[in-house]
Design a protein around this motif. Sequence first.
Motif, PDB file in Angstrom:
ATOM      1  N   VAL A 129       0.826  -1.227   0.000  1.00 22.99           N
ATOM      2  CA  VAL A 129       0.000   0.000   0.000  1.00 22.99           C
ATOM      3  C   VAL A 129       0.857   1.274   0.000  1.00 22.99           C
ATOM      4  O   VAL A 129       0.321   2.383   0.041  1.00 22.99           O
ATOM      5  CB  VAL A 129      -0.976   0.031   1.206  1.00 22.99           C
ATOM      6  N   GLN A 130       2.189   1.101  -0.032  1.00 27.31           N
ATOM      7  CA  GLN A 130       3.094   2.256   0.004  1.00 27.31           C
ATOM      8  C   GLN A 130       2.818   3.279  -1.108  1.00 27.31           C
ATOM      9  O   GLN A 130       2.808   4.485  -0.842  1.00 27.31           O
ATOM     10  CB  GLN A 130       4.544   1.769  -0.070  1.00 27.31           C
ATOM     11  N   PRO A 131       2.572   2.848  -2.359  1.00 34.22           N
ATOM     12  CA  PRO A 131       2.269   3.835  -3.411  1.00 34.22           C
ATOM     13  C   PRO A 131       1.020   4.661  -3.093  1.00 34.22           C
ATOM     14  O   PRO A 131       0.973   5.859  -3.362  1.00 34.22           O
ATOM     15  CB  PRO A 131       2.064   2.969  -4.662  1.00 34.22           C
ATOM     16  N   LYS A 132      -0.002   3.997  -2.507  1.00 33.33           N
ATOM     17  CA  LYS A 132      -1.235   4.704  -2.138  1.00 33.33           C
ATOM     18  C   LYS A 132      -0.985   5.695  -1.006  1.00 33.33           C
ATOM     19  O   LYS A 132      -1.543   6.796  -0.994  1.00 33.33           O
ATOM     20  CB  LYS A 132      -2.312   3.689  -1.714  1.00 33.33           C
ATOM     21  N   LEU A 133      -0.138   5.302  -0.055  1.00 33.32           N
ATOM     22  CA  LEU A 133       0.224   6.212   1.038  1.00 33.32           C
ATOM     23  C   LEU A 133       0.931   7.447   0.492  1.00 33.32           C
ATOM     24  O   LEU A 133       0.687   8.571   0.947  1.00 33.32           O
ATOM     25  CB  LEU A 133       1.133   5.493   2.044  1.00 33.32           C
ATOM     26  N   LYS A 134       1.819   7.216  -0.476  1.00 36.85           N
ATOM     27  CA  LYS A 134       2.568   8.337  -1.070  1.00 36.85           C
ATOM     28  C   LYS A 134       1.616   9.290  -1.797  1.00 36.85           C
ATOM     29  O   LYS A 134       1.776  10.516  -1.720  1.00 36.85           O
ATOM     30  CB  LYS A 134       3.613   7.782  -2.048  1.00 36.85           C
ATOM     31  N   ASN A 170      -0.747  19.714   2.675  1.00 42.68           N
ATOM     32  CA  ASN A 170      -1.034  20.962   3.393  1.00 42.68           C
ATOM     33  C   ASN A 170      -2.141  20.804   4.431  1.00 42.68           C
ATOM     34  O   ASN A 170      -2.549  21.780   5.058  1.00 42.68           O
ATOM     35  CB  ASN A 170      -1.428  22.066   2.400  1.00 42.68           C
ATOM     36  N   ASP A 171      -2.628  19.578   4.582  1.00 42.34           N
ATOM     37  CA  ASP A 171      -3.695  19.316   5.559  1.00 42.34           C
ATOM     38  C   ASP A 171      -3.367  18.025   6.317  1.00 42.34           C
ATOM     39  O   ASP A 171      -3.891  16.954   6.008  1.00 42.34           O
ATOM     40  CB  ASP A 171      -5.041  19.184   4.837  1.00 42.34           C
ATOM     41  N   PRO A 172      -2.468  18.102   7.331  1.00 31.86           N
ATOM     42  CA  PRO A 172      -2.018  16.898   8.030  1.00 31.86           C
ATOM     43  C   PRO A 172      -3.140  16.117   8.707  1.00 31.86           C
ATOM     44  O   PRO A 172      -3.085  14.890   8.775  1.00 31.86           O
ATOM     45  CB  PRO A 172      -1.030  17.430   9.080  1.00 31.86           C
ATOM     46  N   GLN A 173      -4.168  16.835   9.202  1.00 31.12           N
ATOM     47  CA  GLN A 173      -5.271  16.148   9.865  1.00 31.12           C
ATOM     48  C   GLN A 173      -6.046  15.278   8.881  1.00 31.12           C
ATOM     49  O   GLN A 173      -6.355  14.119   9.167  1.00 31.12           O
ATOM     50  CB  GLN A 173      -6.207  17.173  10.506  1.00 31.12           C
ATOM     51  N   LYS A 174      -6.338  15.843   7.712  1.00 31.19           N
ATOM     52  CA  LYS A 174      -7.041  15.089   6.668  1.00 31.19           C
ATOM     53  C   LYS A 174      -6.175  13.927   6.173  1.00 31.19           C
ATOM     54  O   LYS A 174      -6.678  12.819   5.915  1.00 31.19           O
ATOM     55  CB  LYS A 174      -7.373  16.034   5.506  1.00 31.19           C
ATOM     56  N   MET A 175      -4.852  14.171   6.053  1.00 31.31           N
ATOM     57  CA  MET A 175      -3.927  13.116   5.627  1.00 31.31           C
ATOM     58  C   MET A 175      -3.978  11.938   6.587  1.00 31.31           C
ATOM     59  O   MET A 175      -4.043  10.780   6.170  1.00 31.31           O
ATOM     60  CB  MET A 175      -2.494  13.662   5.553  1.00 31.31           C
ATOM     61  N   GLN A 176      -3.947  12.237   7.889  1.00 30.28           N
ATOM     62  CA  GLN A 176      -3.981  11.181   8.899  1.00 30.28           C
ATOM     63  C   GLN A 176      -5.287  10.390   8.824  1.00 30.28           C
ATOM     64  O   GLN A 176      -5.280   9.158   8.933  1.00 30.28           O
ATOM     65  CB  GLN A 176      -3.812  11.784  10.292  1.00 30.28           C
ATOM     66  N   GLN A 177      -6.405  11.093   8.624  1.00 28.02           N
ATOM     67  CA  GLN A 177      -7.705  10.425   8.515  1.00 28.02           C
ATOM     68  C   GLN A 177      -7.744   9.495   7.314  1.00 28.02           C
ATOM     69  O   GLN A 177      -8.215   8.350   7.411  1.00 28.02           O
ATOM     70  CB  GLN A 177      -8.821  11.476   8.393  1.00 28.02           C
ATOM     71  N   GLU A 178      -7.223   9.962   6.199  1.00 30.95           N
ATOM     72  CA  GLU A 178      -7.217   9.152   4.974  1.00 30.95           C
ATOM     73  C   GLU A 178      -6.273   7.960   5.095  1.00 30.95           C
ATOM     74  O   GLU A 178      -6.550   6.870   4.571  1.00 30.95           O
ATOM     75  CB  GLU A 178      -6.818  10.017   3.773  1.00 30.95           C
ATOM     76  N   ASP A 224       5.051  24.010   3.310  1.00 31.62           N
ATOM     77  CA  ASP A 224       5.142  22.705   2.636  1.00 31.62           C
ATOM     78  C   ASP A 224       6.323  21.908   3.157  1.00 31.62           C
ATOM     79  O   ASP A 224       6.262  20.700   3.328  1.00 31.62           O
ATOM     80  CB  ASP A 224       5.300  22.886   1.111  1.00 31.62           C
ATOM     81  N   THR A 225       7.430  22.608   3.416  1.00 27.01           N
ATOM     82  CA  THR A 225       8.627  21.944   3.929  1.00 27.01           C
ATOM     83  C   THR A 225       8.374  21.356   5.304  1.00 27.01           C
ATOM     84  O   THR A 225       8.782  20.246   5.622  1.00 27.01           O
ATOM     85  CB  THR A 225       9.787  22.960   4.016  1.00 27.01           C
ATOM     86  N   LYS A 226       7.621  22.113   6.136  1.00 22.23           N
ATOM     87  CA  LYS A 226       7.313  21.629   7.486  1.00 22.23           C
ATOM     88  C   LYS A 226       6.480  20.364   7.430  1.00 22.23           C
ATOM     89  O   LYS A 226       6.690  19.415   8.169  1.00 22.23           O
ATOM     90  CB  LYS A 226       6.563  22.709   8.274  1.00 22.23           C
ATOM     91  N   GLN A 227       5.478  20.360   6.508  1.00 24.12           N
ATOM     92  CA  GLN A 227       4.611  19.196   6.408  1.00 24.12           C
ATOM     93  C   GLN A 227       5.392  17.983   5.928  1.00 24.12           C
ATOM     94  O   GLN A 227       5.167  16.870   6.364  1.00 24.12           O
ATOM     95  CB  GLN A 227       3.448  19.472   5.422  1.00 24.12           C
ATOM     96  N   GLY A 228       6.341  18.212   5.004  1.00 18.80           N
ATOM     97  CA  GLY A 228       7.125  17.097   4.464  1.00 18.80           C
ATOM     98  C   GLY A 228       8.130  16.544   5.434  1.00 18.80           C
ATOM     99  O   GLY A 228       8.589  15.414   5.288  1.00 18.80           O
TER     100      GLY A 228
END
Length: 285
Positions: free
Chosen positions: A28-33, A41-49, A197-201
Amino acid sequence: MIFTVLVKLVLLPLSAKQQKSMVKMQQVQPKLKELQDKYKNDPQKMQQEQMKLYKEHNVSPAGGCLPMLIQMPILLCLYQVISYPLTFMLQMSASESWSLAMQYAADMLGKSKNFNSAAQIVAATKSGLIDFELFKGFDLSLVPWQGLAKPNILWIIPIFAGLTTFLSSYITMNTSGTKKAEKKEDEKPKRVLNPEDTKQGNNGDQAQAMNKSMMYFMPFFTGWIAFSYSAALGFYWGLSNILSILQQMYLNNKYGEKFKEEVKAVEDEKEKARKERRKLKQKRK
């Protein structure tokens, strides 16, 4: 050696579960990427997904922790058994073990930091009750490290333990897809347009850096333990690593294609559902 094999057999169900989780994580690594790029730019939404993706594919990110944690109490127990053989191997009472220790190792009294342990090992060996030699020169009750000025054949065991730990960690990282993710990131041209963007990455970079540092730290830590305590610990750890590597290779081969097909089936089903929803929307319009 028999003890190591028995421990591996007892832990096999947990180890198999750990390996399944790692193989699935790789699939599932490609899907995670994709999710990381889409919601950077939305870490909360990223975590939910991400949690949604894990649930859909029945993946547990923490699935590999338990077998590693269980190994620590096993090592501590093994250390006690080797250090106090009269008490734990021969089931002697405190008075019996002390009497035998004083009979064969009275000259060590006051000279050793841990007299009881050292005396028990000497007494067990000299009395002929226990033979700690794997073969000539490999006395597993001895501590390999006697200083830089006194190298000995037992140094082979800590080096063996350290190298096999590195090899096992390297295979694990490749299985979980961390190394591949690092290579892909390195291939991309990096441009900083927005400091946010750098902070999120940085979160993903920090996780990858931590995994990589652990891969190099653990072999040195294992070697230090194996040098500092009875050679039996290093021998057990090295042999355990060899069995883990063989197990990893077998399970990777067994589950790799199977989980690849499962992940594809789930994604195909999701794509089919998306198409159905689009058709319904078009009909309503």
